[in-house]
Design a protein around this motif. Sequence first.
Motif, PDB file in Angstrom:
ATOM      1  N   ASN A 219      28.109  42.339  50.673  1.00 25.06           N
ATOM      2  CA  ASN A 219      27.769  43.703  50.257  1.00 25.06           C
ATOM      3  C   ASN A 219      26.264  43.867  50.014  1.00 25.06           C
ATOM      4  OD1 ASN A 219      30.902  43.654  49.107  1.00 25.06           O
ATOM      5  ND2 ASN A 219      30.237  45.624  49.927  1.00 25.06           N
ATOM      6  N   SER A 220      25.493  43.550  51.048  1.00 26.21           N
ATOM      7  CA  SER A 220      24.037  43.700  51.031  1.00 26.21           C
ATOM      8  C   SER A 220      23.344  42.856  49.966  1.00 26.21           C
ATOM      9  CB  SER A 220      23.642  45.176  50.851  1.00 26.21           C
ATOM     10  OG  SER A 220      24.190  45.967  51.873  1.00 26.21           O
ATOM     11  N   LEU A 222      24.802  41.767  46.893  1.00 29.94           N
ATOM     12  CA  LEU A 222      25.399  41.806  45.562  1.00 29.94           C
ATOM     13  C   LEU A 222      26.272  40.586  45.280  1.00 29.94           C
ATOM     14  CD1 LEU A 222      25.948  43.277  42.903  1.00 29.94           C
ATOM     15  CD2 LEU A 222      27.754  44.557  44.077  1.00 29.94           C
ATOM     16  N   PRO A 228      25.775  37.986  39.605  1.00 32.68           N
ATOM     17  CA  PRO A 228      25.049  39.189  40.034  1.00 32.68           C
ATOM     18  C   PRO A 228      24.268  39.813  38.882  1.00 32.68           C
ATOM     19  CG  PRO A 228      27.334  39.241  40.775  1.00 32.68           C
ATOM     20  CD  PRO A 228      27.224  38.102  39.817  1.00 32.68           C
ATOM     21  N   ALA A 232      20.149  43.141  41.766  1.00 29.71           N
ATOM     22  CA  ALA A 232      20.843  42.904  43.030  1.00 29.71           C
ATOM     23  C   ALA A 232      20.853  44.171  43.877  1.00 29.71           C
ATOM     24  CB  ALA A 232      22.277  42.443  42.765  1.00 29.71           C
ATOM     25  N   THR A 233      21.037  44.010  45.182  1.00 28.46           N
ATOM     26  CA  THR A 233      21.091  45.155  46.085  1.00 28.46           C
ATOM     27  C   THR A 233      22.522  45.414  46.526  1.00 28.46           C
ATOM     28  OG1 THR A 233      20.586  43.690  47.954  1.00 28.46           O
ATOM     29  CG2 THR A 233      18.750  44.866  46.932  1.00 28.46           C
ATOM     30  N   TYR A 234      22.811  46.671  46.721  1.00 29.12           N
ATOM     31  CA  TYR A 234      24.122  47.114  47.213  1.00 29.12           C
ATOM     32  C   TYR A 234      23.881  48.298  48.132  1.00 29.12           C
ATOM     33  CZ  TYR A 234      28.687  49.414  47.217  1.00 29.12           C
ATOM     34  OH  TYR A 234      29.861  50.021  47.600  1.00 29.12           O
ATOM     35  N   GLU A 235      24.450  48.254  49.338  1.00 29.08           N
ATOM     36  CA  GLU A 235      24.199  49.310  50.325  1.00 29.08           C
ATOM     37  C   GLU A 235      22.694  49.487  50.547  1.00 29.08           C
ATOM     38  OE1 GLU A 235      26.767  51.309  52.021  1.00 29.08           O
ATOM     39  OE2 GLU A 235      27.776  49.484  51.339  1.00 29.08           O
ATOM     40  N   VAL A 239      22.047  48.717  42.750  1.00 26.58           N
ATOM     41  CA  VAL A 239      23.485  48.646  42.550  1.00 26.58           C
ATOM     42  C   VAL A 239      23.890  49.568  41.406  1.00 26.58           C
ATOM     43  CG1 VAL A 239      23.172  46.583  41.098  1.00 26.58           C
ATOM     44  CG2 VAL A 239      25.427  47.115  42.018  1.00 26.58           C
ATOM     45  N   VAL A 243      29.686  49.370  39.881  1.00 27.52           N
ATOM     46  CA  VAL A 243      29.830  48.367  40.932  1.00 27.52           C
ATOM     47  C   VAL A 243      29.352  47.007  40.430  1.00 27.52           C
ATOM     48  CG1 VAL A 243      29.135  47.718  43.268  1.00 27.52           C
ATOM     49  CG2 VAL A 243      29.589  50.120  42.726  1.00 27.52           C
ATOM     50  N   LEU A 244      28.270  46.990  39.678  1.00 31.06           N
ATOM     51  CA  LEU A 244      27.780  45.737  39.111  1.00 31.06           C
ATOM     52  C   LEU A 244      28.799  45.142  38.145  1.00 31.06           C
ATOM     53  CD1 LEU A 244      25.547  43.648  38.747  1.00 31.06           C
ATOM     54  CD2 LEU A 244      24.524  45.146  37.011  1.00 31.06           C
ATOM     55  N   ALA A 247      31.488  43.482  40.183  1.00 31.68           N
ATOM     56  CA  ALA A 247      31.001  42.241  40.775  1.00 31.68           C
ATOM     57  C   ALA A 247      30.951  41.128  39.730  1.00 31.68           C
ATOM     58  CB  ALA A 247      29.631  42.455  41.399  1.00 31.68           C
TER      59      ALA A 247
END
Length: 330
Positions: A219-220, A222, A228, A232-235, A239, A243-244, A247
């Motif tokens: 997930n990019s 994450l 995490p 962190a990066t997401y999409e 993030v 969503v964090l 994770a």
Amino acid sequence: MDLALSRLGFGAAPIAGLYSAVDDDTAAATVDAAWAAGIRYFDTAPHYGLGRSERLLGAALAGRDRDSYVLSTKAGRLLVPVDGAAGSDDEGRFAVPASHRRLWDLSRDGIRRSLDESLQRLGLDRVDLLYLHDPEDRMDEAMATALPALAELRAEGAVRAVGVGSKDAAALARLVREGDLDAVMVAGRYTLLEQPAQDALFPACAERRVGVVAAAVFNSGLLATAEPGPDATYEYGAVPPPVLRRARELAAVCAGHGVDLPRAALRFPLRHPLVSSAVVGMRSPAEVAENAARLAEPVPSALWESLARRGLIPDEEPLLDDERGARVRR
């Protein structure tokens, strides 16, 4: 058509400078390390580094038995030279000069031109699998011109198989139902974190006998670390807090079973019988070794059971969890 894909596939975006630069020698060494680790499926695209990914990957694979590996690239964007001085490719998130601009072209001529130019950059005689790249915002063009153009190339023997790559599971499901595809590459939509591909895409693939390649399984980024963090990066961006939290909950359950989060994240999509390969972007020999080791070490079934009880993954019958190679069939 019958393509054998290694369970771990090599995603060639990072060697083209995704987020940060990678020099030519490191890129070549990374591909060499992938080969030594048994990886025989390599994926690239014109979009990655404005053609740099294809040039680097083709050079690194030159001289190897062409029948011993599977190579995929993508169509849908043409690269048009830019006159004058160019800055950095900030739009594409690649640390390369913006010497070209990306031009969407899903016409028959555009698809054919894209393949011809990819072959020139790769320096190879053929591509095994050609995906239409990110057509979710251009579905009418995809159905009217791009998919017929792909099928025509396959019928001519210019490519062995055709597919679509996207992070939009609903768009992929429609294209599978209405098109004539061999495979889909679903990015980030069938991962340990989220599984929307199961809703409509996977049933359509099962019905139409279309193979699935899982990409962006971290997930990019994450899910790429054991713990995490908020940075962190997401999409490809920041993030979101919910969503964090999810994770981190996944990471805690994994740790309780002696498994780090990235290992579980890599193994998860490969449990599904439709998934032929997990393609992971890698930028160094160390990353190749790390991912190969993750795939080689089994994950206890008790972990999957714990995650399912907590509602973090679907509660379903046991799926595949082995080291067998897989095939995209038609």
